[in-house]
Design an enzyme around this catalytic site. Sequence first.
Site, PDB file in Angstrom:
ATOM      1  N   ASP A 106      -7.527  -7.026   2.210  1.00 34.86           N
ATOM      2  CA  ASP A 106      -6.817  -7.487   3.402  1.00 34.86           C
ATOM      3  C   ASP A 106      -7.562  -6.597   4.148  1.00 34.86           C
ATOM      4  O   ASP A 106      -7.975  -5.179   4.534  1.00 34.86           O
ATOM      5  CB  ASP A 106      -5.505  -6.085   3.309  1.00 34.86           C
ATOM      6  CG  ASP A 106      -4.970  -4.775   3.526  1.00 34.86           C
ATOM      7  OD1 ASP A 106      -6.296  -4.105   2.295  1.00 34.86           O
ATOM      8  OD2 ASP A 106      -5.099  -4.089   4.161  1.00 34.86           O
ATOM      9  N   ASP A 122       0.557  -1.245  -0.044  1.00 37.83           N
ATOM     10  CA  ASP A 122      -0.043  -0.055   0.125  1.00 37.83           C
ATOM     11  C   ASP A 122       1.123   1.302   0.074  1.00 37.83           C
ATOM     12  O   ASP A 122       2.045   0.899   0.276  1.00 37.83           O
ATOM     13  CB  ASP A 122      -0.765   0.224   1.062  1.00 37.83           C
ATOM     14  CG  ASP A 122      -1.990   1.062   1.325  1.00 37.83           C
ATOM     15  OD1 ASP A 122      -2.405   1.751   0.547  1.00 37.83           O
ATOM     16  OD2 ASP A 122      -3.037   0.859   2.050  1.00 37.83           O
TER      17      ASP A 122
END
Lengths: 372, 372
Positions: B267, B88
């Site tokens: 996630d 990310d």
Amino acid sequence: MQCTDSKSSARAGTITTDHGQIQTPIFMPVGTVGTVKGVHQTELKEDIRAQIILGNAYHLYLRPGTTIIEKAGGLHGFNGFDRPMLTDSGGFQIFSLSGIRKLKEEGVEFRSHIDGSKHIFTPEKVIDIERAIGADIIMALDECPPGNSDYAYAKKSLELTHRWLDRCIQRFNETEPKYGYTQSLFLIVQGCVYSDLRKQAAEHVASKKADGNAIGGLAVGEPVEKMYEMIELVNDILPKEKPRYLMGVGTPVNILEAIERGVDMFDCVMPTRNGRNGMLFTKNGIMNMHNKKWEADFSPVETDGASCVDILYSKAYLRHLFHVHELLAMQIASIHNLAFYLWLVSEARKQIIEGNFSLWKRKTIERISERL
Amino acid sequence: MQCTDSKSSARAGTITTDHGQIQTPIFMPVGTVGTVKGVHQTELKEDIRAQIILGNAYHLYLRPGTTIIEKAGGLHGFNGFDRPMLTDSGGFQIFSLSGIRKLKEEGVEFRSHIDGSKHIFTPEKVIDIERAIGADIIMALDECPPGNSDYAYAKKSLELTHRWLDRCIQRFNETEPKYGYTQSLFLIVQGCVYSDLRKQAAEHVASKKADGNAIGGLAVGEPVEKMYEMIELVNDILPKEKPRYLMGVGTPVNILEAIERGVDMFDCVMPTRNGRNGMLFTKNGIMNMHNKKWEADFSPVETDGASCVDILYSKAYLRHLFHVHELLAMQIASIHNLAFYLWLVSEARKQIIEGNFSLWKRKTIERISERL
């Protein structure tokens, strides 16, 4: 004893329990409340190759309590570790609770370190608790006087310890194991750093012909040479054919010195506690994993290390994990250090059997004492 | 996509990366600083069967820093996890640093949460950092507006996000992977809970024909039905043949609802964070391991659980470990919960392929939502 070193008192032996054999000299990882901190039972067996682990009667009595442990079929049933276990009485922990305990002839009154509730441990009660826990080897209750006790106190304390040992033996002989596995009672030699008291204690303990004998009250602040002197003196008196256990000791060097002086069994929180703080013991010396020098060292934690974590992770990665306070850092270091301690004693055993112990010990102490 | 459910938008697919294939729908354990908290890499692979894990560019940029990661040959070389990874951008983390960050057209200025040092993340810099980290899938930098943003702010924010996405794409196209492994850039759909903004965002993102597309800015406080509505709206627009990743979501029920609406990747820190706090997700419901009701329940943690820790340890033992604040409690719960999440998505995949997804989903939600 299967084998004795010709140049020293070092010995290699085998202790047989109903949960399996223990090859001595041996190090026993400490699992105070029924878990070795940060380590799975499978890792203890498969990676660290622990042959026996410790539990603590004081801690297990408080939590989860003997009722739960009995319902589980003993500590083996409770934590699922199916190899030998040993329980310490917890006397050392109780006598560390200064201010919240009271010593009497009958036993020791104390307040729980958790909730302040009042309890009493008598020699009889401790044996009952250790029967309920069900470890293969159980330790008698002794008084653990402060390391700096004067002679008068040490003498008085030792006399009480001897009366307590006798009461432990009696209760042990009057009771049966609860889970179909034999239990052995080990007695403990106290006497602080006073040679005549240690001699008297060793003679008293030797006369009881217990399955095994322990040396307590050392590594509590006395000079290391004094500790070795006491070990020599005591081991000259303790029966040669029974295992000797040096309680709560110590550094890798302490362990090799004590093996040379005829000790067979060891336990210590050092590999796990120091590991959690970032200190690693290796075959080539000691590493502080917080050190910036490891920041870009991508070589394995230990190239020829004793544990599989040693090659799974790099020094730089482990240093990073400590730096960012990650749980995995403590897990890796605990496994690594315990595997190192187990490697150290198994290698000592091999060298004793091969007749090379003294030379190997000298070289090993030099290597493992380096600061990397 | 290999297979699409006839009664819903659920899909089963395969994502191919240079570090291996990922079977979708998939859950990705979160390894913020290059480690999934409390879990060894071997456990991730062998017991949890993680196919891909996450790292966070913001956290890895601060510690250990890209210089170290580059020297290690990327994050794969650094942490030793040889399966696919995704990073990310860290935008979400930076925009959570309220008070210590400043938003500009160029990028976002912020102070490190560790030492207060000043940094700036531009779209270009984030791509450079993610190139240095070397994950298989990398995320664009977006602005993550607060969940309760009004329409005017959400609109302005989305326009900035789109200019940033375009800059990310440009930088990505101008640069090369550093370690010989292909990297894919995923774009992110924002727009808060405003249907027309989400539609406009999905159309913008879809027009870029990225390797994969993500939905961000959900599960930040809005009603769950609103989240599902946004997912449906966005997935109607995003290309069907590319993976869709719902960022930071969520509970097991959220995941099944989102799979039904055509999401492929997830996630969330929930399995590890809630696990460390004693909350276990199981096939038959949720357990609070602090609860006294488990005190003397010696049955396995989960009889038909997805992980080997489920039968190695009993509920009573795990409850004890939480009660005495032992590390092993957090380790067991983390492995258990991650294995459950991985089981959930792999079972969903199986049911999609067999054409039973809708029925299975309804029954499963009922079972896993019980309070045990």
